[in-house]
Design a protein around this motif. Sequence first.
Motif, mmCIF file in Angstrom:
data_model
loop_
_atom_site.group_PDB
_atom_site.id
_atom_site.type_symbol
_atom_site.label_atom_id
_atom_site.label_comp_id
_atom_site.label_asym_id
_atom_site.label_seq_id
_atom_site.Cartn_x
_atom_site.Cartn_y
_atom_site.Cartn_z
ATOM 1 N N TYR A 37 6.789 -0.597 10.568
ATOM 2 C CA TYR A 37 7.368 0.013 9.381
ATOM 3 C C TYR A 37 6.532 1.224 8.977
ATOM 4 N N GLN A 38 7.198 2.198 8.366
ATOM 5 C CA GLN A 38 6.537 3.359 7.793
ATOM 6 C C GLN A 38 6.776 3.359 6.284
ATOM 7 N N GLN A 39 5.692 3.565 5.540
ATOM 8 C CA GLN A 39 5.836 3.812 4.114
ATOM 9 C C GLN A 39 5.334 5.209 3.835
ATOM 10 N N ALA A 40 6.267 6.129 3.657
ATOM 11 C CA ALA A 40 5.915 7.506 3.344
ATOM 12 C C ALA A 40 5.517 7.606 1.878
ATOM 13 N N PRO A 41 4.747 8.631 1.536
ATOM 14 C CA PRO A 41 4.319 8.794 0.143
ATOM 15 C C PRO A 41 5.505 8.828 -0.824
ATOM 16 N N GLY A 42 5.455 7.961 -1.829
ATOM 17 C CA GLY A 42 6.497 7.926 -2.836
ATOM 18 C C GLY A 42 7.794 7.282 -2.407
ATOM 19 N N LYS A 43 7.806 6.672 -1.217
ATOM 20 C CA LYS A 43 9.050 6.075 -0.717
ATOM 21 C C LYS A 43 8.852 4.607 -0.388
ATOM 22 N N GLN A 44 9.968 3.919 -0.234
ATOM 23 C CA GLN A 44 9.905 2.521 0.164
ATOM 24 C C GLN A 44 9.604 2.404 1.655
ATOM 25 N N ARG A 45 9.095 1.267 2.017
ATOM 26 C CA ARG A 45 8.802 0.999 3.424
ATOM 27 C C ARG A 45 10.099 0.941 4.220
ATOM 28 N N GLU A 46 10.094 1.581 5.382
ATOM 29 C CA GLU A 46 11.279 1.634 6.221
ATOM 30 C C GLU A 46 10.946 1.185 7.638
#
Length: 121
Positions: A37-46
Amino acid sequence: QVQLVESGGGLVQAGGSLRLACAASGRVFKINSVDWYQQAPGKQRELVAGITNGDRTTYTDSVKGRFTISRDNAKHMVYLQMNSLKPEDTGVYSCNAEVATGTDGETWNGWGQGTQVTVSS
């Protein structure tokens, strides 16, 4: 009981590559499946990529052709090879794994602590 540790993150320029690793230790008989999973800054984990018990792999559209997920069963490791990195790939990458803890059918499911990937433009 089981620990997951990610490694391999870092700072890289756009177009560069990184290889992330997800290592399972402790009461591990076999890693059944892993999702990255990736959690980008300010975003939910995807969800970015996954590999199943039968080695079937899946990728989100944005990374197809650039990322490759693979496994080393003997080492209880799963890798995410990330090529042609883009600034939008920046984030904390975490692995979620289902681990067989023995031959009795019992499994463990959990997360690692994550590893930071930063792609500069």
